[in-house]
Design a protein around this motif. Structure first.
Motif, PDB file in Angstrom:
ATOM      1  N   GLY A  55      41.006  19.768  11.771  1.00 37.24           N
ATOM      2  CA  GLY A  55      42.107  19.551  12.709  1.00 37.24           C
ATOM      3  C   GLY A  55      41.613  19.475  14.141  1.00 37.24           C
ATOM      4  N   ILE A  56      40.664  20.367  14.500  1.00 36.73           N
ATOM      5  CA  ILE A  56      40.127  20.360  15.862  1.00 36.73           C
ATOM      6  C   ILE A  56      39.429  19.033  16.149  1.00 36.73           C
ATOM      7  CG2 ILE A  56      38.416  21.420  17.382  1.00 36.73           C
ATOM      8  CD1 ILE A  56      39.044  24.085  15.993  1.00 36.73           C
ATOM      9  N   LEU A  57      38.639  18.562  15.185  1.00 43.54           N
ATOM     10  CA  LEU A  57      37.924  17.298  15.369  1.00 43.54           C
ATOM     11  C   LEU A  57      38.890  16.132  15.540  1.00 43.54           C
ATOM     12  CD1 LEU A  57      35.050  17.707  12.744  1.00 43.54           C
ATOM     13  CD2 LEU A  57      34.890  17.935  15.228  1.00 43.54           C
ATOM     14  N   ALA A  58      40.064  16.264  14.927  1.00 42.96           N
ATOM     15  CA  ALA A  58      41.079  15.207  15.045  1.00 42.96           C
ATOM     16  C   ALA A  58      41.951  15.394  16.279  1.00 42.96           C
ATOM     17  CB  ALA A  58      41.947  15.194  13.783  1.00 42.96           C
ATOM     18  N   GLY A  59      41.645  16.407  17.102  1.00 43.48           N
ATOM     19  CA  GLY A  59      42.402  16.650  18.324  1.00 43.48           C
ATOM     20  C   GLY A  59      43.665  17.448  18.113  1.00 43.48           C
ATOM     21  N   GLN A  60      43.810  18.095  16.954  1.00 46.80           N
ATOM     22  CA  GLN A  60      45.005  18.876  16.648  1.00 46.80           C
ATOM     23  C   GLN A  60      44.640  20.370  16.691  1.00 46.80           C
ATOM     24  OE1 GLN A  60      45.983  17.430  12.785  1.00 46.80           O
ATOM     25  NE2 GLN A  60      46.434  15.349  13.489  1.00 46.80           N
ATOM     26  N   VAL A  61      44.961  21.011  17.819  1.00 50.76           N
ATOM     27  CA  VAL A  61      44.592  22.408  18.026  1.00 50.76           C
ATOM     28  C   VAL A  61      45.838  23.273  18.021  1.00 50.76           C
ATOM     29  CG1 VAL A  61      43.483  24.062  19.571  1.00 50.76           C
ATOM     30  CG2 VAL A  61      42.546  21.746  19.343  1.00 50.76           C
ATOM     31  N   ASP A  62      45.938  24.113  17.002  1.00 50.45           N
ATOM     32  CA  ASP A  62      47.014  25.107  16.923  1.00 50.45           C
ATOM     33  C   ASP A  62      46.416  26.444  17.358  1.00 50.45           C
ATOM     34  OD1 ASP A  62      48.690  27.217  15.967  1.00 50.45           O
ATOM     35  OD2 ASP A  62      49.636  25.833  14.567  1.00 50.45           O
ATOM     36  N   GLN A  63      46.812  26.895  18.544  1.00 47.71           N
ATOM     37  CA  GLN A  63      46.189  28.096  19.114  1.00 47.71           C
ATOM     38  C   GLN A  63      46.255  29.283  18.177  1.00 47.71           C
ATOM     39  OE1 GLN A  63      47.905  29.482  22.819  1.00 47.71           O
ATOM     40  NE2 GLN A  63      47.153  31.550  22.424  1.00 47.71           N
ATOM     41  N   ASP A  64      47.413  29.567  17.624  1.00 49.23           N
ATOM     42  CA  ASP A  64      47.567  30.739  16.752  1.00 49.23           C
ATOM     43  C   ASP A  64      46.704  30.612  15.508  1.00 49.23           C
ATOM     44  OD1 ASP A  64      49.345  31.813  18.539  1.00 49.23           O
ATOM     45  OD2 ASP A  64      51.125  31.064  17.496  1.00 49.23           O
ATOM     46  N   GLU A  65      46.696  29.418  14.936  1.00 48.29           N
ATOM     47  CA  GLU A  65      45.912  29.203  13.717  1.00 48.29           C
ATOM     48  C   GLU A  65      44.421  29.342  13.995  1.00 48.29           C
ATOM     49  OE1 GLU A  65      46.182  26.011  10.152  1.00 48.29           O
ATOM     50  OE2 GLU A  65      45.642  25.161  12.123  1.00 48.29           O
ATOM     51  N   ILE A  68      37.819  23.804  24.253  1.00 49.55           N
ATOM     52  CA  ILE A  68      37.324  22.626  24.956  1.00 49.55           C
ATOM     53  C   ILE A  68      38.142  21.383  24.608  1.00 49.55           C
ATOM     54  CG2 ILE A  68      35.338  21.070  25.120  1.00 49.55           C
ATOM     55  CD1 ILE A  68      33.541  23.486  24.764  1.00 49.55           C
ATOM     56  N   ARG A  69      38.633  21.325  23.361  1.00 50.38           N
ATOM     57  CA  ARG A  69      39.258  20.096  22.867  1.00 50.38           C
ATOM     58  C   ARG A  69      40.778  20.063  23.018  1.00 50.38           C
ATOM     59  NH1 ARG A  69      35.419  17.513  19.078  1.00 50.38           N
ATOM     60  NH2 ARG A  69      33.544  18.801  19.030  1.00 50.38           N
ATOM     61  N   THR A  70      41.400  21.176  23.385  1.00 51.16           N
ATOM     62  CA  THR A  70      42.856  21.165  23.555  1.00 51.16           C
ATOM     63  C   THR A  70      43.244  20.646  24.939  1.00 51.16           C
ATOM     64  OG1 THR A  70      44.867  22.484  23.445  1.00 51.16           O
ATOM     65  CG2 THR A  70      42.926  23.560  24.380  1.00 51.16           C
TER      66      THR A  70
END
Length: 810
Positions: free
Chosen positions: A678-688, A714-716
């Motif tokens: 998800g992070i690599l795809a630009g989808q950052v859920d802070q809690d997760e 860095i990515r969010t």
């Protein structure tokens, strides 16, 4: 003693000096007691000078008929005839007498005892302390002063001898200082000289033992020992001072020393006592290496003792035994073992090969143990396993079948390992080592076929069983190191740490496995992200391929975590050499995985791909056991992330998901791999991200958890989430909370973009990471920092950070 001077004599030389200097004409009677060399003569000389300066005649033992005319000063009263001592008693009883008498503590003839009774409590001379020695020596290094004090015991005479001949700072007793002991030794007499010689070569200073050894009666030896003590030559328990021992060995002819040593060796051999301290000084002495059965046997036994206490001496002692007449063939196997323990692996393997092929040589099983252990150290586990397998049923030794099985499993041959374990030949007596080997094999097999907890339990039991006996046994690997590896692969870092601590403390596995235990102990802080502790624990001087592979992987891991690309490139150069020497096996997967990530960071995977392919083939042959496969897969995922290879990362994540059921660490890595996608795809859920990062930390991968949170920050695009994730990353690394954001610049010195850059730099990000976060180049970040320095009047980076912190919100 005259009552008027009693208060001035406090039992120390200073009080006596003060009494004489204050009232040189006053009556005084006193004894000065101290062993030889403590300064009695020097003190009397000072007092004589004080008396003469006051106009008081100084008289000696030959002038007792006119004792009333001056002060009588007598040295070495213990050597005087009884008639002279009787006259001194009469002088002491005369009113107004001025009598000072120096003597040693013993032996004490009856007439001297009577005189001492008249003189009263003596002035006791003492040794020089280190502080007093430092004042006397002056500007010499503190370490050298400590050495000088240890060598001389602080005996003033011995200190003076060394200072007169030595170069300050050079920790070596000068020959000229030792030669001055000739007179001291001569004064001991023949019996005393024989006693100190025996003590110098290692005899226990007990009257009965020395009497038997030297063919003297106990009374003579007792008197001789009393003279040695009075001569200031020994410390507590009648142990010779180092300088005295060195002098005795130097000034006693070799023939006499060897004669006493032979007798002492015979006594020790007869009573089963240790002989290593007795014969090790004979190494290299031609007179000692003439063929002689007693010395041959002594060197042989000393070689066995040295394997535990002084492994570097063991090969030389066995060679000396052969030179002294022991049959070379009878010692071949033990010479091979000694060479291995001493780290001479080429020589050990050469000798072991000779032993194995010669059926006439005794102890051939030792040769097999040596060969198997050395081959494993060289990273040739399959050859080591085959050596153990060959010995089963031929040259049985404790654990041969089990170590064969462990090695075969380690190279992916589970069916062959089962065949070996299922053989019905006699396993020998159920010793502790046999029990440890059985548990070891069971634990390793369970690690590839069953549960992580059952495998780890069996391996910890194996490590515990091997501790009492493992120090003196050569093994291809130690149960403690295998247990630690399994613990690391399933996230049980506390178990790994306690197991390794016990192994290091007990010396399990002997010198050959000591470095392996310490290297694995250094891996623990590396996994936790503490590179400072990892570097501090990293042992130096690793010499075997297996140890060098671990050490190089740790160096690469430290450089990677510290973002030190120069050090990472240097580690790659070492890794390419060492990995070429080390065949791929199950127990080398952990360092291999670390090197895969390092190669990815350097964009240079080609050199390591063949070894990775071989490792995957090995795991495939074992059915891809989750415990061993998951960690390597996780490292391959990290390499894909570094290279921004999303498709490959998805494949690794799917593989990890299939192993999540096996143990908590595998489950944490599987969940983290999904979040990474998800992070690599630009989808950052802070809690997760925070929850997953903390789960990695709890499962044993503290640094990986911190990296996950940091990269998500860095990515969010959400600044609030970014700051929270950076705070999470810092907490998982054990760092204090980051500084708060830069407050609004009331004077308009910083632009909004410059304030953003400042926030991230203060949060600990590198220029490259700041650039990624703000979608600008690292060069632009550097340009912003340069302008901020100019606007705030900063001269360097440290000044910049301090000035920015002054602008933090309160």
């Amino acid at each position: 003693m005259n009552q008027s001077t009693t208060s001035l004599l406090d039992g120390h030389a200073a009080g006596l000096r003060s009494a004489v200097a204050t009232a040189p004409t006053a009556p005084i009677t006193a004894g000065v007691q101290g062993p030889g060399g403590y300064g009695k003569t020097a003190l009397l000389a000072e007092l004589a000078h004080a008396y003469r300066a006051a106009g008081v005649p100084v008289l000696g033992a030959a002038d007792l008929d006119r004792a009333s005319e001056g002060a009588v000063l007598v040295d070495d009263a213990h050597r005087l005839d009884p008639s002279v001592l009787g006259q001194l008693v009469e002088v002491a009883r005369q009113p107004g007498a001025r009598l000072l008498v120096a003597y040693r503590p013993g032996p004490r003839p009856e007439a001297l005892a009577e005189l001492i009774g008249e003189l009263g409590a003596p002035v006791l001379l003492s040794l020089l302390s280190q502080e007093e020695l430092a004042v006397q020596v002056g500007t010499a290094p503190a370490d050298w002063i400590r050495w000088l004090h240890a060598q001389t015991g602080g005996v003033p005479r011995y200190v003076s001898r060394v200072l007169a001949a030595a170069e300050p700072g050079v920790a070596k007793l000068p020959a000229r200082a030792l030669d001055q002991f000739q007179h001291d030794l001569d004064r001991l007499g023949e019996a005393g000289r024989a006693c100190v010689t025996a003590m110098a070569v290692g005899a226990t200073p007990h009257p009965d033992l020395l009497a038997a050894l030297l063919d003297l009666d106990a009374a003579t030896v007792g008197a001789a020992l009393s003279a040695v003590r009075s001569g200031g030559m020994v410390v507590a328990d009648d142990v010779l001072l180092p300088i005295v021992r060195a002098a005795v060995l130097r000034l006693t002819p070799w023939e006499r020393r060897l004669q006493i040593t032979r007798r002492l060796v015979e006594t020790q051999l007869a009573r089963g006592g240790p002989v290593l301290p007795l014969v090790s000084p004979l190494l290299g002495a031609e007179v000692a290496l003439l063929p002689e059965a007693t010395l041959a046997k002594a060197f042989e036994q000393a070689g066995e003792e040295a394997l535990l206490d002084a492994p570097e001496l063991a090969p030389r002692l066995f060679d000396a035994a052969v030179s002294a007449g022991a049959p070379a063939a009878s010692l071949s196997a033990r010479r091979a073992r000694a060479a291995a323990v001493a780290g001479e692996l080429d020589e050990a393997l050469r000798l072991a090969d000779q032993v194995i092929v010669d059926s006439a040589v005794p102890d051939r099983e030792i040769g097999v143990q040596v060969a198997a252990s050395v081959l494993a150290q060289r990273g040739l586990l399959e050859r080591s396993a085959e050596m153990c397998r060959w010995s089963v049923g031929r040259l049985r030794w404790a654990g041969d079948r089990e170590f064969a099985a462990v090695g075969l499993i380690g190279v992916g041959r589970l069916a062959d390992a089962d065949d070996v374990l299922g053989s019905s030949d006699d396993a020998g007596p159920p010793t502790s080592m046999t029990g440890a080997a059985v548990q070891l094999a069971a634990g390793v097999r369970e690690s590839v076929t069953g549960s992580a907890s059952a495998a780890l339990s069996a391996l910890v039991r194996a490590a515990s069983l091997s501790e009492p006996v493992g120090r003196g046994v050569l093994l291809p690997d130690s149960p403690a190191s295998v247990a630690a590896l399994v613990a690391l692969h399933c996230g049980e870092l506390d178990v790994a740490e306690s197991t390794l601590d016990r192994a290091i403390g007990s010396g399990a596995g002997g010198p050959l496995l000591s470095a392996r235990h310490r290297l694995l102990a250094a891996w623990l802080p590396l996994v936790r992200g503490d590179t400072v502790a990892a570097r501090a624990k990293l042992p130096t001087g690793t010499t075997t391929a297996r140890d060098r592979l671990l050490a190089t992987a740790i160096e690469a891991g430290i450089a990677s975590r510290d973002n030190d690309m120069a050090a990472l490139a240097a580690a790659r150069g070492q890794a390419r050499q060492v990995i070429a020497e080390h065949s791929v096996d199950l127990f080398a997967l952990m360092p291999l995985g670390e090197l895969v990530v390092a190669a990815a960071r350097l964009r240079d995977l080609d050199w390591i791909d063949p070894y990775l392919t071989e490792a995957l083939s090995l795991l495939e042959r074992l059915g891809n056991p989750p415990l061993w496969t998951s960690m390597l897969t996780w490292k391959r995922l990290q390499a894909s992330i570094v290279l921004d290879e999303l498709d490959t990362a998805q494949q690794r994540s799917a593989e990890l998901s299939g192993m999540a059921h096996h143990n908590p660490l595998a489950a944490a890595m599987a969940e983290a791999s999904r979040v990474w996608l998800g992070i690599l795809a630009g989808q950052v859920d802070q809690d997760e991200v925070e929850r997953t990062a903390r789960a990695l930390h709890a499962a044993g991968l503290a640094w990986d958890g911190a990296r996950l949170a940091g990269q998500a920050a860095i990515r969010t695009a959400d600044r609030r989430a970014m700051l929270a994730l950076l705070e999470c990353a810092r907490a998982l690394q054990g760092k204090p909370p980051r500084p708060r954001a830069v407050r609004g610049d009331e004077n308009g010195l910083l632009s909004e973009r410059e304030k953003e850059v400042a926030e991230l730099v203060l949060a600990g990000l590198t220029y490259k990471q700041v650039g990624k976060r703000l979608f600008i180049s690292a060069k632009t970040v550097e340009h912003h920092i340069s302008r901020i320095k100019q606007r705030l009047g900063c001269t360097n980076r440290e000044d910049l950070l301090n000035r920015l912190r002054e602008h933090l919100s309160q």
